[in-house]
Design an enzyme around this catalytic site. Structure first.
Site, short mmCIF file in Angstrom:
data_model
loop_
_atom_site.label_atom_id
_atom_site.label_comp_id
_atom_site.label_asym_id
_atom_site.label_seq_id
_atom_site.Cartn_x
_atom_site.Cartn_y
_atom_site.Cartn_z
N LYS A 133 0.84 -1.20 0.00
CA LYS A 133 0.00 0.00 0.00
C LYS A 133 0.88 1.26 0.00
CE LYS A 133 -1.91 1.88 3.63
NZ LYS A 133 -2.60 1.98 4.91
N ASP A 151 -6.58 1.18 0.90
CA ASP A 151 -6.61 1.37 2.35
C ASP A 151 -8.01 0.98 2.86
OD1 ASP A 151 -8.28 3.46 1.77
OD2 ASP A 151 -7.17 4.96 2.92
#
Ligand code: SF4
Length: 262
Positions: A133, A151
């Site tokens: 991420k 997220d």
């Protein structure tokens, strides 16, 4: 005649078309979408992203000006005094672990990349404190390489829109990536996260004042009555968000405009 909700018995092509429409509406709804972590280069963004774990971007942005001034490069992080750094980043929480990551990140960059942050996913994910991420955030915002940032907001929203049933972040990234043009991935991620923070909240989404109401199979998860829904909008553009959804901006209370975006 009642029409079925969007997403019901949808073909792959139908889902792709709806996904693209959602993307277009989000672009109109959030023209201000951007990476909310302040930074001027890839190293600063990597550091800010590490600090953002379990912490609001606002809090991170309060801490980073001093931190970036004190540690301007990878060598400075590698050679930092642990206690001093812990004190500087303490407000972001989990400061011992985060300090550990920052010291190791500085050292790894010095040892393996001549002190520079590499611009490829395969290299970024080998660095301390940097998962997939974070790597995508860095690629998209510091290197202009399209990246999808999965997220918690992103996951919740694409599930609510029934764009994928995948639950693993990497599989979500691939499933959503296939629905959009690659060049749009970074901005799409910002817009989805903006919408998740300001409109489509985890607990009470503002369905009655959401620009995506007609495209969203989860419409009704939150209040649909505009007077109740507008109170749930958050941030300085709350009135603009109401207008975009066709709701009277006068209904938006001052607290909504002043509310801190999570
Ligand atoms: S209609 Fe409701 S659930 Fe759907 S995106 Fe908007 S706020 Fe979220």
């Amino acid at each position: 005649m009642t029409s079925s909700p969007p997403g019901a018995s949808e073909t792959d092509l139908g889902r792709k078309r709806r996904a693209r429409k959602i993307g277009r509406v989000l672009a109109e709804t959030h023209p201000d979408a951007h990476c909310e972590l302040d930074h001027t280069n890839a190293l600063e963004l990597a550091v800010a992203t590490i600090l953002s774990a379990q912490c609001t971007d606002k809090k991170v942005n309060e801490v980073t000006p001093k931190l970036f001034a004190r540690y301007p490069n990878a060598a400075a992080y590698a050679g930092a005094d642990r206690a001093e750094m812990e004190e500087l980043i303490r407000p972001t929480g989990f400061y011992r672990n985060k300090t550990d990551s920052l010291l190791k990140l500085g050292q790894a960059l010095l040892d393996r990349y001549d002190g520079r942050v590499p611009g490829r996913l395969v290299h970024l994910v080998t660095l301390p404190g940097i998962g997939r991420k974070t790597a995508n955030v860095i690629l998209g915002n510091a290197f202009d390489v399209p990246g999808i940032t999965v997220d918690t907001h992103f996951q919740r929203l694409v599930h609510r829109w029934r764009l994928t049933t995948e639950t693993d972040p990497v599989k979500i990234e691939h499933a959503i990536g296939a629905l959009y043009e690659k060049r749009d991935w970074t901005m799409l991620s910002h817009r989805i996260i903006f919408h998740g923070r300001r409109v489509c909240h985890a607990r009470k989404p503002a369905c009655g004042s959401c620009t995506l109401a007609k495209l969203c199979p989860s419409y009704g998860t939150g209040p649909t009555e505009p007077t109740a829904a507008v109170k749930l909008l958050k941030g300085p553009r709350a009135r603009d968000l109401a207008v975009a959804a066709g709701v009277d901006p006068e209904l938006v209370p001052a607290q909504a405009v002043a509310a801190e975006v999570p």
